[in-house]
Write a protein that holds these residues in place. Structure first.
Motif, PDB file in Angstrom:
ATOM      1  N   SER A   1     -19.710  18.724 -45.743  1.00  0.00           N
ATOM      2  CA  SER A   1     -20.631  17.639 -46.102  1.00  0.00           C
ATOM      3  C   SER A   1     -21.974  17.909 -45.444  1.00  0.00           C
ATOM      4  O   SER A   1     -22.092  18.744 -44.541  1.00  0.00           O
ATOM      5  CB  SER A   1     -20.087  16.291 -45.591  1.00  0.00           C
ATOM      6  OG  SER A   1     -19.957  16.323 -44.176  1.00  0.00           O
ATOM      7  N   PRO A   2     -23.039  17.184 -45.848  1.00  0.00           N
ATOM      8  CA  PRO A   2     -24.319  17.312 -45.147  1.00  0.00           C
ATOM      9  C   PRO A   2     -24.191  16.961 -43.661  1.00  0.00           C
ATOM     10  O   PRO A   2     -24.845  17.575 -42.815  1.00  0.00           O
ATOM     11  CB  PRO A   2     -25.224  16.322 -45.884  1.00  0.00           C
ATOM     12  CG  PRO A   2     -24.654  16.256 -47.267  1.00  0.00           C
ATOM     13  CD  PRO A   2     -23.167  16.360 -47.072  1.00  0.00           C
TER      14      PRO A   2
ATOM     15  N   PHE B   1     -21.637  17.455 -41.741  1.00  0.00           N
ATOM     16  CA  PHE B   1     -21.068  18.606 -41.043  1.00  0.00           C
ATOM     17  C   PHE B   1     -22.162  19.621 -40.709  1.00  0.00           C
ATOM     18  O   PHE B   1     -22.216  20.154 -39.600  1.00  0.00           O
ATOM     19  CB  PHE B   1     -19.987  19.268 -41.899  1.00  0.00           C
ATOM     20  CG  PHE B   1     -19.547  20.609 -41.360  1.00  0.00           C
ATOM     21  CD1 PHE B   1     -18.553  20.699 -40.413  1.00  0.00           C
ATOM     22  CD2 PHE B   1     -20.173  21.784 -41.788  1.00  0.00           C
ATOM     23  CE1 PHE B   1     -18.178  21.928 -39.886  1.00  0.00           C
ATOM     24  CE2 PHE B   1     -19.799  23.014 -41.266  1.00  0.00           C
ATOM     25  CZ  PHE B   1     -18.797  23.086 -40.316  1.00  0.00           C
ATOM     26  N   VAL B   2     -23.018  19.909 -41.679  1.00  0.00           N
ATOM     27  CA  VAL B   2     -24.082  20.896 -41.472  1.00  0.00           C
ATOM     28  C   VAL B   2     -25.007  20.454 -40.341  1.00  0.00           C
ATOM     29  O   VAL B   2     -25.379  21.251 -39.464  1.00  0.00           O
ATOM     30  CB  VAL B   2     -24.876  21.121 -42.772  1.00  0.00           C
ATOM     31  CG1 VAL B   2     -26.051  22.069 -42.527  1.00  0.00           C
ATOM     32  CG2 VAL B   2     -23.964  21.679 -43.866  1.00  0.00           C
ATOM     33  N   VAL B   3     -25.388  19.186 -40.334  1.00  0.00           N
ATOM     34  CA  VAL B   3     -26.273  18.682 -39.273  1.00  0.00           C
ATOM     35  C   VAL B   3     -25.593  18.809 -37.912  1.00  0.00           C
ATOM     36  O   VAL B   3     -26.215  19.220 -36.927  1.00  0.00           O
ATOM     37  CB  VAL B   3     -26.679  17.222 -39.562  1.00  0.00           C
ATOM     38  CG1 VAL B   3     -27.436  16.630 -38.374  1.00  0.00           C
ATOM     39  CG2 VAL B   3     -27.543  17.149 -40.821  1.00  0.00           C
ATOM     40  N   ASP B   4     -24.304  18.476 -37.842  1.00  0.00           N
ATOM     41  CA  ASP B   4     -23.582  18.615 -36.577  1.00  0.00           C
ATOM     42  C   ASP B   4     -23.540  20.073 -36.125  1.00  0.00           C
ATOM     43  O   ASP B   4     -23.737  20.386 -34.939  1.00  0.00           O
ATOM     44  CB  ASP B   4     -22.152  18.090 -36.721  1.00  0.00           C
ATOM     45  CG  ASP B   4     -22.066  16.593 -36.510  1.00  0.00           C
ATOM     46  OD1 ASP B   4     -23.129  15.946 -36.401  1.00  0.00           O
ATOM     47  OD2 ASP B   4     -20.942  16.063 -36.461  1.00  0.00           O
ATOM     48  N   PHE B   5     -23.268  20.977 -37.055  1.00  0.00           N
ATOM     49  CA  PHE B   5     -23.191  22.404 -36.729  1.00  0.00           C
ATOM     50  C   PHE B   5     -24.521  22.888 -36.145  1.00  0.00           C
ATOM     51  O   PHE B   5     -24.559  23.556 -35.103  1.00  0.00           O
ATOM     52  CB  PHE B   5     -22.836  23.190 -37.995  1.00  0.00           C
ATOM     53  CG  PHE B   5     -22.564  24.645 -37.767  1.00  0.00           C
ATOM     54  CD1 PHE B   5     -21.312  25.086 -37.358  1.00  0.00           C
ATOM     55  CD2 PHE B   5     -23.550  25.597 -37.981  1.00  0.00           C
ATOM     56  CE1 PHE B   5     -21.054  26.436 -37.150  1.00  0.00           C
ATOM     57  CE2 PHE B   5     -23.319  26.941 -37.773  1.00  0.00           C
ATOM     58  CZ  PHE B   5     -22.058  27.360 -37.365  1.00  0.00           C
ATOM     59  N   LEU B   6     -25.619  22.518 -36.801  1.00  0.00           N
ATOM     60  CA  LEU B   6     -26.940  22.933 -36.323  1.00  0.00           C
ATOM     61  C   LEU B   6     -27.293  22.265 -34.991  1.00  0.00           C
ATOM     62  O   LEU B   6     -27.897  22.887 -34.113  1.00  0.00           O
ATOM     63  CB  LEU B   6     -28.000  22.580 -37.371  1.00  0.00           C
ATOM     64  CG  LEU B   6     -27.896  23.306 -38.716  1.00  0.00           C
ATOM     65  CD1 LEU B   6     -28.950  22.777 -39.678  1.00  0.00           C
ATOM     66  CD2 LEU B   6     -28.024  24.815 -38.552  1.00  0.00           C
TER      67      LEU B   6
END
Length: 545
Positions: free
Chosen positions: A63-64, A66-71
């Motif tokens: 999900s978006p 998830f991407v924000v958390d990863f970054l």
């Protein structure tokens, strides 16, 4: 901490291309400016709990968010550990337990797990410098840019996911994520790629085959494909062009989780000279390989991973620090050079296999079965994944063991077959006698054919006939014995959702492995969706009639 630099480049696009779409998911578009704002807020929220160089679990679905958390974890200098929330709870606990050991590492970027010969998963600590080096090279070598739209289709437990997420954002392009319910079944993927105007995909060959087999309308948008994770054949490359005629860049990647992204690559022509295995080519800049006397492929790079987190002995057995800052890694794969000097991967030196690109070691599967307490002993073989078990109780309830196993391992690690034997035969040296095992593996007498009854059973049987190419499927026929696997289960679940509005997971399909059981599961789910008042009215009508 050097890991933070992996996000600095993405932040710059918020200044140079603030309105350009960074992430799309369903009807949502997040610009680079919006992504930077979301990243700032999430960093502030996570700052008290993310420690530099220390693993931090991200348990969100694809999900978006998830991407924000990863970054955000990378930007804080932490080590991102994606753990798919769809995995069984027992499996998630096992993975998280293996993150407790190991010192902080300033160049650590992420952790992914590989299957272990010791029976436990091994956490690999990926390199931030290696990630940046590969992305810089990939963007320049293949001309990835702001106009590219890259699909995020890879499972969160597979390290190719890092390339799905980071490549478009590194190039100032757009990361496109399927919304829930989109592109879940292989037959729906090609239409989704067309609809979302995807230009770049990363895909495992077996998954690519599952996309191609349905004769979908050609997709005009995909211009670049990166194959990785499994052997690739010339037949697949040719078939790819029938469905994706606009593809001009075709790349076969080779590397392992332990080497931090691919280390060998080959640009492919549309018409290859062989229908068999294709070479993986030559090293990317900053890497190399050698072939040991045994034929084992040894990868060498300044940008390798940092080994197995908290497992110094296993790290020392596979990794060797060399002069000049390089590290060699013994892959366990066997290879040779073709006439052009390209590397060709021809097999494994041990029992490890890949299922849909996921590395699986039979010893880990056996250890998980043994832990369930229903077998005295077990030995797992490959091709297909088969468990020979010495059961505690006779008759052996393979369905119960399969259900217990699905609570602690991903679907790809569930054997297709369980064979009960009185004892595991041994050679004089104490090793398992595989030839004797196969002699014990006598085909069971054919079960009595039971014709499907009722609309649901007949529907399930018709789907199995189409998926497996098996005529006259009976109500008691077994999904696994017919050749069912996780991809087939995904296809079946998508059809059930389409025709009945019932959402089943791969695990639900595995847990109901006969036509009759699956039909009953669908009926129970339909019943559960009916409003209680409506159900009472239906029952009253039935009584009156």
């Amino acid at each position: 901490m050097r890991v933070e630099r992996s996000v600095e480049r993405i932040r710059r696009y918020a200044e140079t291309s603030p309105a350009h779409g960074a992430i799309e998911c369903g009807g949502l578009t997040i610009s680079y400016r919006d992504l930077a704002d979301r990243l700032d807020r999430r960093q502030a929220e996570l700052a008290p709990v993310v420690r530099p160089g220390v693993p931090f679990v991200i348990g969100r679905p694809r999900s978006p968010e998830f991407v924000v958390d990863f970054l955000a974890v990378l930007a804080l200098g932490g080590v991102a550990v994606p753990i798919d929330p769809g995995l069984p709870a027992g499996r998630r606990e096992i993975l998280e337990r293996h993150l407790t050991a190991g010192p902080a590492h300033e160049d650590g970027a992420y952790v992914f797990f590989t299957s272990g010969s010791t029976g436990t998963p091994k956490p690999v600590l990926g390199s931030a410098a290696g990630l940046r080096h590969f992305l810089d090279w990939q963007v320049a070598e293949f001309g990835i840019g702001a106009r590219d739209r890259v699909a995020f289709l890879t499972a969160l437990s597979f390290d190719v996911m890092v390339r799905d997420v980071m490549l478009p954002l590194w190039a100032g392009g757009t990361l496109v994520i399927p919304a829930p319910g989109e592109a879940e079944a292989p037959e729906a993927v090609v239409a989704w790629l067309t609809r979302r105007r995807i230009s770049v995909v990363n895909v495992v060959p077996s998954v690519a085959w599952s996309w191609l087999r349905y004769g979908a309308a050609p997709c005009p948008s995909v211009r670049t494909v990166f194959f990785a994770g499994e052997p690739l054949t010339g037949v697949l490359v040719e078939q790819w062009h029938e469905t994706f005629p606009a593809t001009r860049v075709r790349v076969n990647f080779y590397g392992t989780t332990e080497t931090t992204l691919p280390k060998v690559y080959k640009r492919l022509r549309r018409f290859e000279s062989t229908s068999g295995l294709l070479p993986v080519g030559k090293p990317v800049p900053g890497a190399g390989f050698t072939l040991a006397e045994t034929g084992e492929i040894v990868l060498v790079s300044r940008y390798s991973s940092h080994g197995y987190l908290g497992l110094p002995e296993e790290t020392a057995a596979r990794f060797t620090r060399l002069a000049g800052g390089e590290t060699s890694y013994r892959t366990g794969d066997l290879g040779r050079l073709d006439d052009a000097g390209d590397l060709l991967v021809v097999g494994r030196g041990d029992d490890e296999v890949k299922v849909n690109g996921v590395r699986i070691h039979p010893a880990e599967v056996a250890a998980s079965i043994r832990a369930g307490g229903e077998v005295h002993d077990v030995f797992v073989t490959t091709g297909p994944l088969t468990a020979y078990v010495v059961p505690v109780r006779v008759p052996f309830d393979d369905a119960a063991v399969r259900r217990d196993l699905m609570a602690v391992v991903p679907p790809a690690m569930v054997p297709s077959r369980f064979v009960a034997v009185p004892a595991l035969p041994q050679l004089p040296n104490g090793k398992i006698d595989r030839a004797a095992l196969h002699r014990l593996d006598v085909a069971a007498p054919d079960a009595v054919h039971v014709r499907p009854s009722g609309e649901l059973e007949r529907w399930v049987a018709a789907q199995w006939t189409e998926l497996f190419g098996t005529p006259d499927v009976g109500a008691a026929d077994d999904f696994f014995l017919l050749g069912g696997d996780s991809i087939t289960a995904m296809q079946l679940a998508a059809r059930i959702r389409r025709d009945f509005g019932v959402a089943l997971s791969v695990r639900n399909v595995f847990a109901n492995p006969t036509v009759a059981l699956l039909a009953q599961e669908i009926a129970d789910r339909q019943l559960a969706q009916i409003d209680p008042a409506e159900l009472l009215e239906l029952l009253a009508q039935a009584e009156r009639s």
